[in-house]
Design a protein around this motif. Structure first.
Motif, PDB file in Angstrom:
ATOM      1  N   ASP A 196      31.093 -34.162 -19.298  1.00  0.00           N
ATOM      2  CA  ASP A 196      29.919 -33.541 -19.235  1.00  0.00           C
ATOM      3  C   ASP A 196      30.095 -32.590 -18.090  1.00  0.00           C
ATOM      4  OD1 ASP A 196      26.886 -33.355 -19.420  1.00  0.00           O
ATOM      5  OD2 ASP A 196      26.726 -34.077 -17.156  1.00  0.00           O
ATOM      6  N   ASN A 197      30.796 -32.452 -17.222  1.00  0.00           N
ATOM      7  CA  ASN A 197      30.968 -31.314 -16.149  1.00  0.00           C
ATOM      8  C   ASN A 197      32.029 -30.029 -16.772  1.00  0.00           C
ATOM      9  OD1 ASN A 197      33.452 -32.641 -15.973  1.00  0.00           O
ATOM     10  ND2 ASN A 197      33.658 -32.851 -13.794  1.00  0.00           N
ATOM     11  N   LYS A 198      32.554 -30.415 -17.812  1.00  0.00           N
ATOM     12  CA  LYS A 198      33.467 -29.444 -18.295  1.00  0.00           C
ATOM     13  C   LYS A 198      32.735 -28.789 -19.920  1.00  0.00           C
ATOM     14  CE  LYS A 198      37.639 -31.433 -16.644  1.00  0.00           C
ATOM     15  NZ  LYS A 198      38.886 -32.051 -16.971  1.00  0.00           N
ATOM     16  N   VAL A 199      31.864 -29.662 -20.528  1.00  0.00           N
ATOM     17  CA  VAL A 199      31.452 -29.110 -21.532  1.00  0.00           C
ATOM     18  C   VAL A 199      30.736 -27.729 -21.699  1.00  0.00           C
ATOM     19  CG1 VAL A 199      29.422 -30.408 -21.841  1.00  0.00           C
ATOM     20  CG2 VAL A 199      30.634 -30.173 -23.847  1.00  0.00           C
ATOM     21  N   ALA A 200      30.064 -27.461 -20.677  1.00  0.00           N
ATOM     22  CA  ALA A 200      29.060 -26.415 -20.627  1.00  0.00           C
ATOM     23  C   ALA A 200      29.914 -25.094 -20.870  1.00  0.00           C
ATOM     24  CB  ALA A 200      28.345 -26.162 -19.494  1.00  0.00           C
ATOM     25  N   GLN A 201      31.135 -24.983 -20.070  1.00  0.00           N
ATOM     26  CA  GLN A 201      32.157 -23.897 -20.541  1.00  0.00           C
ATOM     27  C   GLN A 201      32.620 -23.861 -21.767  1.00  0.00           C
ATOM     28  OE1 GLN A 201      32.654 -21.169 -18.229  1.00  0.00           O
ATOM     29  NE2 GLN A 201      33.329 -20.420 -19.972  1.00  0.00           N
ATOM     30  N   VAL A 202      32.806 -25.097 -22.381  1.00  0.00           N
ATOM     31  CA  VAL A 202      33.430 -25.041 -23.727  1.00  0.00           C
ATOM     32  C   VAL A 202      32.486 -24.493 -24.648  1.00  0.00           C
ATOM     33  CG1 VAL A 202      33.992 -26.969 -25.678  1.00  0.00           C
ATOM     34  CG2 VAL A 202      34.911 -27.182 -23.247  1.00  0.00           C
ATOM     35  N   VAL A 203      31.167 -24.768 -24.555  1.00  0.00           N
ATOM     36  CA  VAL A 203      30.077 -24.460 -25.291  1.00  0.00           C
ATOM     37  C   VAL A 203      29.928 -22.916 -25.291  1.00  0.00           C
ATOM     38  CG1 VAL A 203      27.416 -24.256 -25.878  1.00  0.00           C
ATOM     39  CG2 VAL A 203      28.772 -26.486 -25.366  1.00  0.00           C
ATOM     40  N   ARG A 204      30.014 -22.481 -23.834  1.00  0.00           N
ATOM     41  CA  ARG A 204      29.938 -20.938 -23.759  1.00  0.00           C
ATOM     42  C   ARG A 204      31.200 -20.323 -24.516  1.00  0.00           C
ATOM     43  NH1 ARG A 204      27.660 -22.442 -18.775  1.00  0.00           N
ATOM     44  NH2 ARG A 204      29.839 -22.819 -17.870  1.00  0.00           N
ATOM     45  N   ASP A 205      32.393 -20.833 -24.451  1.00  0.00           N
ATOM     46  CA  ASP A 205      33.383 -20.261 -24.989  1.00  0.00           C
ATOM     47  C   ASP A 205      33.529 -20.255 -26.648  1.00  0.00           C
ATOM     48  OD1 ASP A 205      34.688 -19.798 -22.525  1.00  0.00           O
ATOM     49  OD2 ASP A 205      36.209 -21.715 -22.702  1.00  0.00           O
ATOM     50  N   ALA A 206      32.885 -21.360 -27.210  1.00  0.00           N
ATOM     51  CA  ALA A 206      32.821 -21.556 -28.583  1.00  0.00           C
ATOM     52  C   ALA A 206      31.460 -20.523 -29.032  1.00  0.00           C
ATOM     53  CB  ALA A 206      32.344 -22.736 -28.958  1.00  0.00           C
ATOM     54  N   ALA A 207      30.488 -20.244 -28.240  1.00  0.00           N
ATOM     55  CA  ALA A 207      29.436 -19.416 -28.698  1.00  0.00           C
ATOM     56  C   ALA A 207      29.922 -17.958 -28.854  1.00  0.00           C
ATOM     57  CB  ALA A 207      28.244 -19.617 -27.776  1.00  0.00           C
ATOM     58  N   GLN A 217      27.443 -39.207 -23.410  1.00  0.00           N
ATOM     59  CA  GLN A 217      27.203 -38.750 -21.972  1.00  0.00           C
ATOM     60  C   GLN A 217      27.396 -37.286 -21.543  1.00  0.00           C
ATOM     61  OE1 GLN A 217      28.893 -42.140 -19.425  1.00  0.00           O
ATOM     62  NE2 GLN A 217      28.007 -43.485 -20.762  1.00  0.00           N
ATOM     63  N   ASN A 218      27.192 -36.567 -22.341  1.00  0.00           N
ATOM     64  CA  ASN A 218      27.633 -35.117 -21.994  1.00  0.00           C
ATOM     65  C   ASN A 218      26.266 -34.080 -22.261  1.00  0.00           C
ATOM     66  OD1 ASN A 218      28.109 -34.709 -24.633  1.00  0.00           O
ATOM     67  ND2 ASN A 218      30.315 -34.290 -24.225  1.00  0.00           N
ATOM     68  N   GLU A 219      25.193 -34.675 -22.654  1.00  0.00           N
ATOM     69  CA  GLU A 219      24.061 -33.823 -23.231  1.00  0.00           C
ATOM     70  C   GLU A 219      23.897 -32.882 -22.105  1.00  0.00           C
ATOM     71  OE1 GLU A 219      21.278 -36.356 -26.339  1.00  0.00           O
ATOM     72  OE2 GLU A 219      21.217 -37.055 -24.162  1.00  0.00           O
ATOM     73  N   ARG A 220      23.741 -33.221 -20.864  1.00  0.00           N
ATOM     74  CA  ARG A 220      23.275 -32.389 -19.785  1.00  0.00           C
ATOM     75  C   ARG A 220      24.272 -31.146 -19.872  1.00  0.00           C
ATOM     76  NH1 ARG A 220      24.781 -29.666 -15.908  1.00  0.00           N
ATOM     77  NH2 ARG A 220      26.887 -30.510 -16.349  1.00  0.00           N
ATOM     78  N   GLY A 221      25.694 -31.334 -20.000  1.00  0.00           N
ATOM     79  CA  GLY A 221      26.511 -30.197 -19.994  1.00  0.00           C
ATOM     80  C   GLY A 221      26.192 -29.372 -21.280  1.00  0.00           C
ATOM     81  N   VAL A 222      26.075 -30.072 -22.312  1.00  0.00           N
ATOM     82  CA  VAL A 222      25.923 -29.362 -23.574  1.00  0.00           C
ATOM     83  C   VAL A 222      24.651 -28.348 -23.643  1.00  0.00           C
ATOM     84  CG1 VAL A 222      25.205 -29.326 -26.044  1.00  0.00           C
ATOM     85  CG2 VAL A 222      27.148 -30.905 -25.222  1.00  0.00           C
TER      86      VAL A 222
END
Length: 295
Positions: A25-36, A50-55
């Motif tokens: 969860d604490n890493k996935v936000a950057q993954v989403v930004r990179d993918a976008a 358990q990573n909806e918050r980060g997504v």
């Protein structure tokens, strides 16, 4: 990534998505930004991940307008009541920090402890489905569907629900393609989403696939993703590595009919490595929460 499928209710969904299972969860936000930034517009998460918050953070901060991003999440597999599902839907909206979810699906017809043990939980799935239907009618969800559903589970909703499922998300990849479920789902006008299209990475050392991929000038992962697309499915390759994400999306080539036939006949993979303990890969969740291999 620019091509789309049209769901039965007219909603467009990008033909390729990014899976986020087992991305913290604490890493996935950057993954989403990179993918976008690479061009992904479809992101798949779940309450169980358990990573909806980060997504959700990644979606809100990726620089794209909300209308240009398609977000899928899943109702926890253990929820089989109307009130429980209703509360969980609102919980996902709050956790994601979004005013709507593009697709929400029942994660499994059975709670994970009972996955493929014989019980189909028809009444509980209908209760959860009614909650999804209600949220769909209210505009909280743009589309609704299911995951890991077999034909009999789909029939339960088709015959007793008010809204037809729009998606069935299943484990499908070269060497483990459940053609009966895929054919049945597609004949009902339901889109099949394929998770783990690269077999959790465990098919990457297959010499037959290596030779075929080389003949097309692509990687094994690209070959496997393209295979799913040519079978009319929506693949969800998972990666936290930007270069891998970029390669996974470069699938603008055509596999010949003969090679598709050969890929359909590849010997079934039996070992998914550390994922083998999870129910969808053949393992079992016990009452104390531990994961074990099935007999």
């Amino acid at each position: 990534m620019n091509d789309t499928y049209l769901l039965p209710n007219g909603v467009s969904v990008p033909k390729l998505g990014l899976g986020t299972w087992r991305i913290d969860d604490n890493k996935v936000a950057q993954v989403v930004r990179d993918a976008a930034q690479i061009g992904y517009r479809h992101f798949d998460t779940a309450q169980g991940y358990q990573n909806e918050r980060g997504v959700g953070e990644g979606i809100r901060t990726c620089g794209l307008s909300r209308d240009n991003v398609f977000v899928t999440t899943k109702l926890d597999a253990a929820i089989k009541t109307f009130e429980g599902a209703k509360e969980a839907i609102d919980g996902s909206l709050k956790t994601l920090g979004l005013d709507h979810i593009d697709l929400m699906i029942i994660h499994s017809p059975q709670p994970w402890m009972d996955f493929r043990e014989g019980e189909h939980f028809f009444e509980g799935n209908l209760a959860a489905w009614r909650a999804l239907e209600e949220a769909y009618a209210a505009g909280k969800l743009r589309s609704i569907g299911v995951s890991n559903f077999e034909a009999v589970d789909l029939d339960n909703l088709l015959e007793n629900g008010s809204v037809k499922p729009m998606v069935n998300q299943i484990l499908a990849h070269v060497s483990n393609t459940p053609f009966d479920v895929i054919d049945y789902t597609q004949k009902k006008g339901i889109l099949v989403k394929a998770y783990s299209p690269v077999a959790h990475g465990k098919i990457l050392d297959n010499p037959q696939l290596a030779a075929m991929a080389e003949s097309y000038g692509v990687s094994i992962a690209q070959l496997c993703i393209r295979y799913c697309l040519q079978l009319g499915m929506l693949p969800l390759p998972k990666s936290a590595n930007a270069e891998h994400m970029r390669v996974n999306a470069a699938v603008d080539f055509e596999i010949s009919d003969a090679d598709i036939a050969a890929l359909k006949a590849v010997d079934r993979i039996k070992n998914y490595g550390d994922a083998s303990l999870f129910p969808v890969y053949g393992g079992k969740l016990q009452a104390d929460g531990t994961l074990v291999a099935r007999d």
